[in-house]
Enzyme design. Structure first.
Site, PDB file in Angstrom:
ATOM      1  N   CYS A   1       0.835  -1.208   0.000  1.00 39.43           N
ATOM      2  CA  CYS A   1       0.000   0.000   0.000  1.00 39.43           C
ATOM      3  C   CYS A   1       0.870   1.259   0.000  1.00 39.43           C
ATOM      4  CB  CYS A   1      -0.913  -0.037   1.225  1.00 39.43           C
ATOM      5  SG  CYS A   1      -1.793   1.486   1.554  1.00 39.43           S
TER       6      CYS A   1
ATOM      7  N   CYS B   1       0.157   3.751   2.845  1.00 40.02           N
ATOM      8  CA  CYS B   1       0.645   3.174   4.107  1.00 40.02           C
ATOM      9  C   CYS B   1       2.138   3.453   4.270  1.00 40.02           C
ATOM     10  CB  CYS B   1       0.392   1.671   4.149  1.00 40.02           C
ATOM     11  SG  CYS B   1      -1.344   1.204   4.039  1.00 40.02           S
TER      12      CYS B   1
END
Length: 167
Positions: free
Chosen positions: A89, A92
Site C-alpha cells: 500500500c 501506508c
C-alpha cells in the site's frame, strides 16, 4: 493532478533499429543469462551501525511480542493507536515517517502499534478493515475512534487529541 505525456526522439521512434551485427548474431541462450546478486550494501550488512555517509543509524522502533492482540490492548497503560496497513500500500508507506513523528510528539499520551493486514487477516476482518491505511484508537481494550486514509502529521495529531478528550 498533472497529466504526463512522453514523446520519443526520432532515433528511438524508428521502426528499424540499427544494431551491431555481433549483437544480432548472438544466440538467444547467450543473451539471456541470469543476473548475479551482489552482496548487501555496507549499511545493510549485519553488525554495521554506520551509514554510507558516516552518520550513525538510530532505530527507535520498539518491537514487542504478545500472545494475542487482546493481550496487547489489555496490558497497555495508555490508549493504543493501531495502524492497519499492507506492505504493498503506497499511502501506508507514506505514513511511516508521519507515524514516527506522531509517536514522538504524543509519546506520553498514546502507544502506536502497526498491524499488517496480510499477516493478521483475522484481526483485520474482526475490525472490518476495508480501506488502507485504517487507524483505530483503542481505550480500555475497546475501539473508541476510527479514521481512514493518509493524513499529514499535524492533522493526525489533532484528531488523536480530540479523540482522547472525548473518549
Amino acid at each position: 493532478m498533472a497529466a504526463f505525456t512522453t514523446t520519443a526522439p526520432a532515433a528511438v521512434a524508428s521502426l528499424t533499429p540499427s544494431r551491431p551485427a555481433s549483437v544480432v548474431s548472438r544466440s538467444l541462450a547467450a543473451r539471456w543469462t541470469p543476473l548475479r546478486c551482489s552482496p548487501p550494501a555496507a549499511g545493510l550488512r549485519k553488525g554495521h551501525t554506520t551509514s554510507r555517509r558516516g552518520g550513525t543509524l538510530l532505530v527507535q522502533a520498539k518491537k514487542q511480542t504478545f500472545s494475542s492482540f487482546d493481550e496487547l490492548l489489555e496490558k497497555s497503560d495508555k490508549p493504543v493507536l493501531v495502524d492497519f496497513y499492507a506492505t504493498w500500500c503506497g499511502p501506508c508507506q507514506y505514513m511511516v515517517p508521519i507515524l514516527q513523528e506522531v509517536s514522538e510528539k504524543l509519546n506520553d499520551k498514546i502507544q502506536v502499534v502497526k498491524i499488517d493486514t496480510e499477516k493478521y487477516a483475522s484481526i483485520a476482518s474482526r475490525y472490518r478493515i476495508e480501506a488502507l491505511p485504517t487507524f483505530i484508537i483503542f481505550k480500555d481494550g475497546k475501539p473508541c475512534y476510527r479514521f481512514e486514509g493518509a493524513l499529514p502529521a499535524n492533522q493526525m495529531i489533532e484528531q488523536i487529541e480530540q479523540c482522547l478528550q472525548t473518549c
